[in-house]
Design a protein around this motif. Structure first.
Motif, short mmCIF file in Angstrom:
data_model
loop_
_atom_site.label_atom_id
_atom_site.label_comp_id
_atom_site.label_asym_id
_atom_site.label_seq_id
_atom_site.Cartn_x
_atom_site.Cartn_y
_atom_site.Cartn_z
N GLY A 23 0.85 -0.96 -0.48
CA GLY A 23 -0.33 0.78 0.08
C GLY A 23 1.00 1.11 -0.02
N ARG B 13 2.26 4.39 -8.51
CA ARG B 13 2.60 3.09 -9.26
C ARG B 13 4.03 2.37 -9.00
NH1 ARG B 13 -1.91 2.63 -8.62
NH2 ARG B 13 -4.01 2.90 -10.52
N GLN C 286 4.44 0.57 -5.93
CA GLN C 286 3.81 -0.64 -5.96
C GLN C 286 4.34 -1.87 -6.35
OE1 GLN C 286 0.12 0.10 -5.31
NE2 GLN C 286 0.46 2.06 -3.91
N ASP D 257 -6.63 -1.84 6.40
CA ASP D 257 -5.64 -1.21 5.49
C ASP D 257 -6.50 -1.23 3.56
OD1 ASP D 257 -4.00 0.84 3.72
OD2 ASP D 257 -3.27 1.26 5.35
N ARG D 258 -7.07 -0.16 4.10
CA ARG D 258 -7.15 -0.56 2.36
C ARG D 258 -6.76 -0.52 1.08
NH1 ARG D 258 -13.91 0.94 1.61
NH2 ARG D 258 -13.24 1.54 -0.59
N ASP D 259 -6.09 0.15 0.76
CA ASP D 259 -4.66 0.49 -0.41
C ASP D 259 -4.02 -0.92 0.05
OD1 ASP D 259 -5.64 2.81 -0.51
OD2 ASP D 259 -4.25 3.89 0.31
N HIS E 217 -3.58 -4.14 -3.00
CA HIS E 217 -2.04 -4.51 -2.82
C HIS E 217 -1.45 -5.70 -3.33
CE1 HIS E 217 1.97 -3.01 -3.22
NE2 HIS E 217 2.31 -3.12 -4.23
N LYS F 271 -8.67 -2.98 -6.10
CA LYS F 271 -9.66 -1.59 -5.58
C LYS F 271 -10.45 -1.62 -5.64
CE LYS F 271 -6.17 1.83 -6.74
NZ LYS F 271 -5.22 2.60 -7.37
#
Length: 224
Positions: free
Chosen positions: A148, A152, A155, A181-183, A187, A210
Motif C-alpha cells: 500500500g 505505482r 507498488q 487498510d484499504r490501500d 495491493h 481496488k
C-alpha cells in the motif's frame, strides 16, 4: 632533467568523473571500468553517492562490477549505512549486480522499510536476489508491511519482489488482504493476482483489486 611519464588513462578518467558534463562523466566511468584498477574502487563508490544522472550511475555500477569483489564488497557494505539516500540506494543496486550472497546480512529491516522510496525499492530488489531459501518467509513478512506504500512505481517494485519469493509470500499476502487498510488490501490482492497469473499486468491487477475492495470483498478473484 628527467622526463615526466605520460599520465595513464585511469587517473585522467577519475578526474573526469566530476566534470560538469554528463557525457564526459559517462565516458570516464567507461574508461575506468575498461581498465580496472583496485586503487579506484573507493573513488567509484564515492561518485555513485553523488552522481545525479541515472545512466552515469549505471555505468559506475558496471565499472565496479569489473573490479575484484574482495575490494568492492566491503566498500559497498559501508555505503549502505550512509546517511545519504542516494549512496544507500546505489550501493544496494550495485550489490544486486554483483550478486554475492555474503552481502545478505547487510540488507536489514531498516533498509527494507527505508523512508526513501528509491532506497526501499533497491533494497527489495537486492533482497530477493540474495536471500537464503530458509529466510524467504521472514523476508516476505517484512516486505508485506510495505504493501500500500507509495505510488505505482513503488507498488509495482514491491509486487515484483513478493512475486519473486513465490509461495513464501502467499500467507502474508492473504493476511494483508483481509486487513483493515484499504490501500494495503488492494495491493495485496493485486500481488496475489500477479503471483497466480504473471501475465495479467500490474495496472489491470491493481484496478481490479481496488474494485474488489471498494465492494467490500477481499477473497480470491476467481475466474477473472
Amino acid at each position: 632533467m628527467a622526463m615526466e611519464e605520460p599520465e595513464t588513462e585511469p587517473p585522467r578518467a577519475l578526474r573526469a568523473l566530476a566534470d560538469d558534463r554528463s557525457s564526459v562523466r559517462l565516458s570516464a566511468a567507461l574508461a575506468v571500468g575498461t581498465v580496472p584498477d583496485p586503487r579506484y574502487v573507493d573513488a567509484l563508490v564515492e561518485r555513485c553517492a553523488v552522481e545525479p544522472e541515472f545512466f552515469v550511475r549505471d555505468m559506475l555500477t558496471w565499472a565496479l562490477t569489473r573490479h575484484p569483489v574482495s575490494l568492492t564488497l566491503p566498500a559497498l557494505l559501508r555505503e549502505v549505512r550512509s546517511e545519504r539516500a542516494r549512496a544507500r540506494s546505489q550501493a544496494l543496486h550495485t550489490l544486486s549486480k554483483i550478486g554475492d550472497r555474503r552481502a545478505w546480512p547487510a540488507i536489514t529491516r531498516e533498509l527494507l522499510t527505508d523512508a526513501d522510496d528509491e532506497v526501499a525499492r533497491s533494497a527489495w530488489r537486492t533482497a530477493v536476489l540474495l536471500v537464503p531459501e530458509d529466510e524467504e518467509p521472514e523476508l516476505a513478512a517484512v516486505l508485506a508491511t510495505q504493501l500500500g506504500r507509495g505510488g505505482r512505481e513503488t507498488q509495482l517494485s514491491l509486487s515484483r519482489a513478493l512475486v519473486a519469493l513465490g509461495e513464501a509470500a502467499t500467507p502474508v499476502l492473504r493476511a494483508v488482504a483481509v486487513g483493515s487498510d484499504r490501500d494495503a488490501r488492494a495491493h495485496a490482492l493485486a500481488t496475489e493476482r500477479l503471483l497466480r497469473d504473471p501475465d495479467a499486468g500490474f495496472e489491470f491487477a491493481i484496478e481490479e483489486a481496488k474494485r474488489v475492495v471498494a465492494l467490500g470483498g477481499a477473497g480470491r478473484q476467481e475466474g477473472r
